[in-house]
Design a protein around this motif. Sequence first.
Motif, PDB file in Angstrom:
ATOM      1  N   GLY A  13       0.826  -1.196   0.000  1.00 49.75           N
ATOM      2  CA  GLY A  13       0.000   0.000   0.000  1.00 49.75           C
ATOM      3  C   GLY A  13       0.864   1.250   0.000  1.00 49.75           C
ATOM      4  O   GLY A  13       2.051   1.211  -0.333  1.00 49.75           O
ATOM      5  N   VAL A  14       0.280   2.359   0.411  1.00 45.96           N
ATOM      6  CA  VAL A  14       0.979   3.649   0.345  1.00 45.96           C
ATOM      7  C   VAL A  14       2.313   3.593   1.068  1.00 45.96           C
ATOM      8  O   VAL A  14       3.365   3.927   0.504  1.00 45.96           O
ATOM      9  N   LEU A  15       2.315   3.154   2.321  1.00 43.14           N
ATOM     10  CA  LEU A  15       3.561   3.164   3.083  1.00 43.14           C
ATOM     11  C   LEU A  15       4.424   1.939   2.795  1.00 43.14           C
ATOM     12  O   LEU A  15       5.652   2.055   2.720  1.00 43.14           O
ATOM     13  N   GLY A  16       3.803   0.782   2.620  1.00 48.35           N
ATOM     14  CA  GLY A  16       4.587  -0.408   2.308  1.00 48.35           C
ATOM     15  C   GLY A  16       5.413  -0.234   1.047  1.00 48.35           C
ATOM     16  O   GLY A  16       6.583  -0.628   0.994  1.00 48.35           O
ATOM     17  N   SER A  17       4.831   0.372   0.028  1.00 50.66           N
ATOM     18  CA  SER A  17       5.572   0.587  -1.212  1.00 50.66           C
ATOM     19  C   SER A  17       6.713   1.578  -1.003  1.00 50.66           C
ATOM     20  O   SER A  17       7.792   1.427  -1.587  1.00 50.66           O
ATOM     21  N   GLN A  18       6.487   2.574  -0.156  1.00 49.38           N
ATOM     22  CA  GLN A  18       7.558   3.530   0.137  1.00 49.38           C
ATOM     23  C   GLN A  18       8.712   2.869   0.885  1.00 49.38           C
ATOM     24  O   GLN A  18       9.886   3.126   0.589  1.00 49.38           O
ATOM     25  N   ILE A  19       8.390   2.030   1.875  1.00 47.61           N
ATOM     26  CA  ILE A  19       9.426   1.334   2.637  1.00 47.61           C
ATOM     27  C   ILE A  19      10.277   0.484   1.698  1.00 47.61           C
ATOM     28  O   ILE A  19      11.512   0.495   1.763  1.00 47.61           O
ATOM     29  N   ALA A  20       9.608  -0.255   0.815  1.00 56.12           N
ATOM     30  CA  ALA A  20      10.326  -1.130  -0.114  1.00 56.12           C
ATOM     31  C   ALA A  20      11.194  -0.320  -1.072  1.00 56.12           C
ATOM     32  O   ALA A  20      12.375  -0.643  -1.287  1.00 56.12           O
ATOM     33  N   TYR A  21      10.626   0.721  -1.656  1.00 54.16           N
ATOM     34  CA  TYR A  21      11.374   1.489  -2.651  1.00 54.16           C
ATOM     35  C   TYR A  21      12.553   2.219  -2.011  1.00 54.16           C
ATOM     36  O   TYR A  21      13.655   2.270  -2.584  1.00 54.16           O
ATOM     37  N   GLY A 241      -4.352   8.053   4.662  1.00 54.38           N
ATOM     38  CA  GLY A 241      -5.358   7.183   4.056  1.00 54.38           C
ATOM     39  C   GLY A 241      -6.539   7.005   4.986  1.00 54.38           C
ATOM     40  O   GLY A 241      -6.375   6.701   6.170  1.00 54.38           O
ATOM     41  N   LEU A 242      -7.742   7.206   4.462  1.00 57.44           N
ATOM     42  CA  LEU A 242      -8.929   7.174   5.314  1.00 57.44           C
ATOM     43  C   LEU A 242      -9.292   5.762   5.756  1.00 57.44           C
ATOM     44  O   LEU A 242      -9.958   5.591   6.780  1.00 57.44           O
ATOM     45  N   THR A 243      -8.834   4.760   5.021  1.00 58.93           N
ATOM     46  CA  THR A 243      -9.051   3.387   5.486  1.00 58.93           C
ATOM     47  C   THR A 243      -8.281   3.128   6.771  1.00 58.93           C
ATOM     48  O   THR A 243      -8.805   2.536   7.722  1.00 58.93           O
ATOM     49  N   THR A 244      -7.030   3.573   6.815  1.00 52.45           N
ATOM     50  CA  THR A 244      -6.233   3.435   8.038  1.00 52.45           C
ATOM     51  C   THR A 244      -6.870   4.210   9.184  1.00 52.45           C
ATOM     52  O   THR A 244      -6.987   3.696  10.306  1.00 52.45           O
ATOM     53  N   ALA A 245      -7.306   5.435   8.903  1.00 50.29           N
ATOM     54  CA  ALA A 245      -7.956   6.243   9.941  1.00 50.29           C
ATOM     55  C   ALA A 245      -9.214   5.556  10.450  1.00 50.29           C
ATOM     56  O   ALA A 245      -9.492   5.538  11.661  1.00 50.29           O
ATOM     57  N   TYR A 246      -9.972   4.970   9.522  1.00 48.61           N
ATOM     58  CA  TYR A 246     -11.201   4.268   9.906  1.00 48.61           C
ATOM     59  C   TYR A 246     -10.891   3.048  10.772  1.00 48.61           C
ATOM     60  O   TYR A 246     -11.521   2.828  11.815  1.00 48.61           O
ATOM     61  N   LYS A 271     -17.982   5.560  -0.426  1.00 51.46           N
ATOM     62  CA  LYS A 271     -18.035   6.236  -1.721  1.00 51.46           C
ATOM     63  C   LYS A 271     -16.714   6.128  -2.482  1.00 51.46           C
ATOM     64  O   LYS A 271     -16.537   6.765  -3.524  1.00 51.46           O
ATOM     65  N   GLY A 272     -15.786   5.328  -1.940  1.00 49.13           N
ATOM     66  CA  GLY A 272     -14.508   5.135  -2.611  1.00 49.13           C
ATOM     67  C   GLY A 272     -13.547   6.296  -2.482  1.00 49.13           C
ATOM     68  O   GLY A 272     -12.544   6.366  -3.198  1.00 49.13           O
ATOM     69  N   LYS A 273     -13.837   7.202  -1.552  1.00 48.74           N
ATOM     70  CA  LYS A 273     -12.968   8.366  -1.336  1.00 48.74           C
ATOM     71  C   LYS A 273     -12.033   8.044  -0.178  1.00 48.74           C
ATOM     72  O   LYS A 273     -12.376   8.223   0.989  1.00 48.74           O
ATOM     73  N   LEU A 274     -10.836   7.597  -0.501  1.00 48.94           N
ATOM     74  CA  LEU A 274      -9.925   7.067   0.516  1.00 48.94           C
ATOM     75  C   LEU A 274      -8.721   7.958   0.778  1.00 48.94           C
ATOM     76  O   LEU A 274      -7.826   7.591   1.530  1.00 48.94           O
TER      77      LEU A 274
END
Length: 285
Positions: A13-21, A241-246, A271-274
């Motif tokens: 995801g957002v942070l996992g991809s950053q850690i890897a890169y 990310g709003l999924t993490t916040a949720y 509504k898919g707004k993440l």
Amino acid sequence: MTEIRTLTVLGTGVLGSQIAYQAAFHGFAVTAYDIDDQALEKARSRFAHLAGIYQAQQVAGAEGGKAEAALQNLHLTADLGDAVADADLVIEAVPELLELKRDLFRRLSDLAPAKTIFATNSSTLLPSDLKDSTGRPDRFLAIHYANNIWVQNIAEVMGTSETDPTVFDAVVEFAGNSGLEPIEIKKEKAGYVLNSLLVPLLNAAASLLLQGVASPETIDKTWRIATGAPSGPFQIYDVVGLTTAYNIAASSTDVGSLAFAKYLKDNYIDKGKLGISTGEGFYTY
């Protein structure tokens, strides 16, 4: 001391991809794992996007093709056994759900070689919440990153009472070698240093919104102007990310947090707004 040369990141995801890169950019051999080919295709797009960001923002060393070369240090797989077969360090960056993380570490304990250090990137859970599921509590700790890690380049390292000090030191050294500023946490603390400071701000902003005191835009503007901060709390929510916040709010027993979880679900997540990752959250990108 244990030397870390190979890294596996579980979750792209957002942070996992950053850690890897970030680790690949600094020369580590990195394996990125996710659950299926569709997720891995999204990961490839994220990695390519990050290469462009490192070049555009002139991250030190990005010139001369290093940002593109980092992509060659990344191996992607949906096979968990393959992902950890030769890992010196495994960092999980899966959704912030306790049982999901525990189940993942139970599976890893049977698949990873004895040498492998396990780490969680959890932003809210203590490593003690997870250590018994790892099968190797002496080789387990937490390493927590800030979002946009090429700029906000800290890595908070926090062990448990059972973490081998040489393992702790090895992960601190790894963080430094991957272009980050290691933050050594001396004792377990939910939220580490960063989120112990940040979460009260985000919770206060959510409370102001739910009470109808001010809009997200007004709350953010107030914070930016009055403090000189580059972003307000709802801009930060969109980045995290709003999924993490949720997930964090929904797992709380606090009435206000549960109300905010419902607000996020009804008005944004359903509504898919993440957040930034989908182009819309509290703001449109």
